[in-house]
Design a protein around this motif. Structure first.
Motif: not given
Length: 781
Positions: A103, A202, A204, A206, A733, A776, A778
């Motif tokens: 990831d 979850r 994600n 992008g 992140s 991205t 999440s």
């Protein structure tokens, strides 16, 4: 998020750990310090009921049962149950890429992921003489040595990572585990499985440059105390960075259902489906010769409107886990799969002579075709029985395995027509005859108008040309035994009996049916010595074997692993044999948070079946080559805030024997002497981390797999040289809140032109992706 009560037979990463401080449950740190515990005891004695404040630090729960708790880049164990000891005690180099590392890297295509692994180079897959992604491990062809959860994945498709929990690359000959092939190693993808431990979802999302869009969903639901389901879904589209109209499309679905019949018996049913379709960009082509050869710079995108590479994959897998007794465990996997692969692509070749309208001549860049289709059906079953016992005062971990596979491949070509008018006149240098052709540039060197629709192809699926079939029955036995408190030995023996056949259809003088059978015997042995409780040294020896005609996509093309024919029947070739010697050391450091590995190795491959160009008849058992080198890896947490995965390989290859005398002494083709990779992530504050990846490969010569690099004899230089490269990526992140994270990846941050592989004729060179920016989001429900 809901969670069922902890169960002692669940993965260690999800169970309560009995620790005096910083205890974890399901990946959540409770943060009880000694300073808190002392007043707590005093208050208990005085009868007071006041409790100290408890610091709760939220961490993402890792559903991977093989993970090292709290160490995102480090795996503790292999997903293959036949590796009974932790990776830190296994006498072999096994590189593991965890889900977190995947990831953070921002890479999703298997080719990009594995190209980052030291010791692996890429080959020209769909457009040479192979379908799907193509990998070369330590100089040895590995396109058929890809496994999913321990079962060979023979579809030879475009592969994706959305359903992968961790990726394991075993280095060195591996036939005692994997069967035929695996001369340089094997790739094993461990997939995401349903769990009864907790619920999560979850999502994600992008987006980024070059119309990049990618959405993945990973959701696990505990339906009852005994039933859980997990769904992974993928939708993705993107243009190839700076190479539009070339593009990529991915759609995938992975379903996993777990039924726990009892505390000792469970059944898992999985489905995996992928629809991958690309309009491919073959990048560039070679100009010059020898070490002066190079990919042509600033090559326009010559992809034609009708070009495609397409892979459809559907597999069903059933797994059984049965704890027969406290010391006896059975695991069984059964899979049926079908894949359909096809491609029509355009290459460019810089050769010959063209005639301009004024009668002058020039050297043109011509367009040519690469195409084919194949349909694959396969069945595989594997059962492993493990029994732990004490014999002669020594602890033994015995594993017996049986495996049966049935693998069929039908292969053919497409029929191509052209509606586009030719735009250059080509002259045959030998006969002087002229014919029309398609050229990228006009005589002045300008890119022609309408390049991407120049040929105007019409495409029709043609008749089948090959029917390849192999059935294999294998049995193996392995034992890991503690000889003393410090000495541990490992030994394994495997027998593979196979029946092979090939029907050649509609191919002129090569029509025929060929078949034979044989039995392969391979072994693997290792010895480890525990220097300290956290450090070992080891020595191992392992063998591998491959067969005549072992590559399903090559038919009778002996130069690419196809069957060698002699006097109208399969040549009486012995199996190719590889033998690897390895000395290494492994250290679990910093409270088991950092694993350091170093090894020296030497692999010798003998009785190599050499191809004679593209001819059906080749030279069998006439070749011998050697690869030797040094490899090191460091992975884990260097500090509480710094996470790292660093590795490098220095290798040398040499052809020792060959039917072609001039090959002796040369290096192998598609072989990089040096390669290295580093991925570092630093947590600046609890909610923000940033890092970088760097990958490097030295120069390498294009050519046929498993043989000497092509050379210009007059200069002693390789015919087509793929230049060395290094590429730098950045990522960061930020945790917005307990449910949401945002990650930014800048791939190829300095927009460097680099090239991954070249076709043996130099008619195209795979170009690495230009700079790409991806964001991205999440979100966890």
């Amino acid at each position: 998020m809901s969670r069922r009560k902890p169960s002692l037979h669940k993965p260690a990463s999800l169970r309560m750990r009995s620790q005096p401080a910083n205890a974890t449950f399901g990946g959540v740190a409770l943060g009880l310090t000694a300073a808190m515990l002392v007043p707590l005891a005093a208050q208990a004695q005085s009868g007071e009921s006041v409790m100290p404040a408890i610091k709760v630090e939220g961490k993402k729960i890792d559903p991977n049962p093989n993970a090292e708790v709290g160490v995102p880049y480090k795996a503790k164990t292999s997903g293959d149950v036949r590796h009974t000891r932790p990776l830190a005690e296994t006498p072999q180099v096994i590189t593991v890429i965890t889900r977190d590392a995947l990831d953070d890297s921002g890479q999703t295509q298997m080719t990009s992921i594995l190209d980052s692994v030291p010791g692996i180079t890429l080959g020209t897959g769909e457009n040479g003489n192979a379908f799907g992604d193509r990998y070369i491990i330590r100089g040895q062809e590995a396109r058929s040595d890809v496994f999913v959860d321990g079962l060979r994945d023979p579809g030879m498709t475009t592969r994706e990572s959305f359903a992968i929990e961790q990726l394991e690359i075993s280095k060195g000959p591996n036939s005692s585990f994997a069967g035929r092939g695996t001369a340089g190693g094997a790739i094993n993808a461990i997939t995401k499985q349903a769990t009864l431990d907790y619920d999560f979802t979850r999502i994600n999302t992008g987006f980024g440059s070059d119309d990049y869009m990618r959405i993945t969903v990973d959701s696990n639901r505990v339906v009852t105390d005994d039933i859980a389901v997990r769904v992974n879904a993928l939708w993705g589209e993107e243009d190839v960075p700076d190479r539009s109209p070339a593009n990529r499309s991915r759609k995938g679905l992975a379903l996993s259902g777990l039924y726990e019949i009892s505390r000792d018996l469970s059944v898992t049913l999985d489905y995996y489906g992928l629809r991958a379709k690309d309009k491919p960009d073959l990048g560039s082509y070679m100009v010059g010769a020898g070490t002066r050869s190079r990919p042509a710079a600033n090559t326009p995108v010559y992809t034609q409107a009708q070009d495609f590479i397409k892979s459809d994959v559907d597999t069903l897998t059933a797994r059984v886990k049965w704890d027969i007794a406290p010391d006896t465990h059975l695991t069984s996997s059964t899979r049926y799969g079908e894949t359909s692969n096809g491609y029509v692509t355009t290459g460019a070749v810089y050769r010959g002579t063209a005639v301009a309208s004024d009668g002058s001549t020039y050297t043109p860049v011509q367009l040519d075709n690469h195409q084919g289709w194949q349909e694959v059906k396969y069945f595989a079953h594997q059962t492993n029985l493990r029994h732990d016992t004490v014999l002669a005062g020594m602890k033994h971990e015995l594993i017996g395995s049986v495996e049966y596979t049935d693998h069929k491949v039908d292969k053919g070509n497409y029929s191509l027509g052209y509606t586009g008018a030719t735009n250059c006149t080509l002259r045959n240098a030998t006969t002087g005859a002229t014919s029309g052709g398609y050229c990228i540039y006009d005589p002045s060197g300008n890119t022609v108008n309408g390049l991407n629709t120049l040929m105007g192809r019409t495409i029709t699926k043609g008749a089948q040309t090959n029917a390849w079939h192999i059935r294999t029955l294998a049995a193996s036995v392995m034992d890991t035994v503690d000889l003393t408190d410090r000495w541990t030995a490992f030994g394994g023996l495997r027998l593979d009996h196979f029946r092979w056949s090939l029907d050649v259809l509609n191919s002129g003088t090569n029509n025929g049916s060929y078949k034979y059978s044989d039995t392969l015997v391979n072994a693997h042995g290792g010895l480890t010595y525990k220097l300290t409780p956290k450090g070992i040294v080891y020595a191992s020896v392992a063998s591998a074997a491959d067969i005549n005609g072992g590559e399903a996509d090559a038919g009778t093309n002996s130069g690419y692993g196809g069957v060698i024919i002699s006097n109208g029947s399969v040549a009486g070739a012995k199996p190719e044999k590889s033998l690897n010697y390895e000395l290494g050391t492994k250290w679990n450091l910093l409270d088991d948070k950092l694993l350091a590995t170093a090894a020296v190795f030497e692999t010798t491959k003998r009785d190599v079946m050499e191809g004679n160009g593209y001819a059906t008849v080749g030279s069998f058992n006439s070749g011998k080559n050697r690869v030797k080198g040094v490899e090191f890896n460091v992975v884990g947490n260097v500090t509480d805030d710094l996470t790292a995965s660093v590795g490098g390989v220095w290798m040398k290859s040499k052809v020792l024997e060959s039917a072609t005398a001039t090959n002796v002494g040369r290096p192998l083709s598609n072989f990089a002497d040096k390669s290295a990779f580093a991925q570092l992530k630093y947590r600046f504050v609890p909610d923000f981390s940033a890092g970088s990846t760097v990958r490097y490969e030295s120069a390498r010569c294009a050519g046929q797999p498993d043989t000497a690099a092509g050379y210009v004899l007059a200069t002693g230089e390789c015919s087509w040289l793929v230049p060395a490269y290094h590429v730098v990526d950045f990522f960061g992140s930020y945790r917005v809140n307990k449910n949401m994270d945002i990650r930014v990846n800048v791939l190829n941050a300095f927009n460097k032109d680099f090239y991954l592989a070249a076709y043996r004729s130099g008619s195209y060179v795979y170009k690495g992706d230009a700079r790409a920016v991806r964001v991205t989001l999440s979100y966890e429900l």
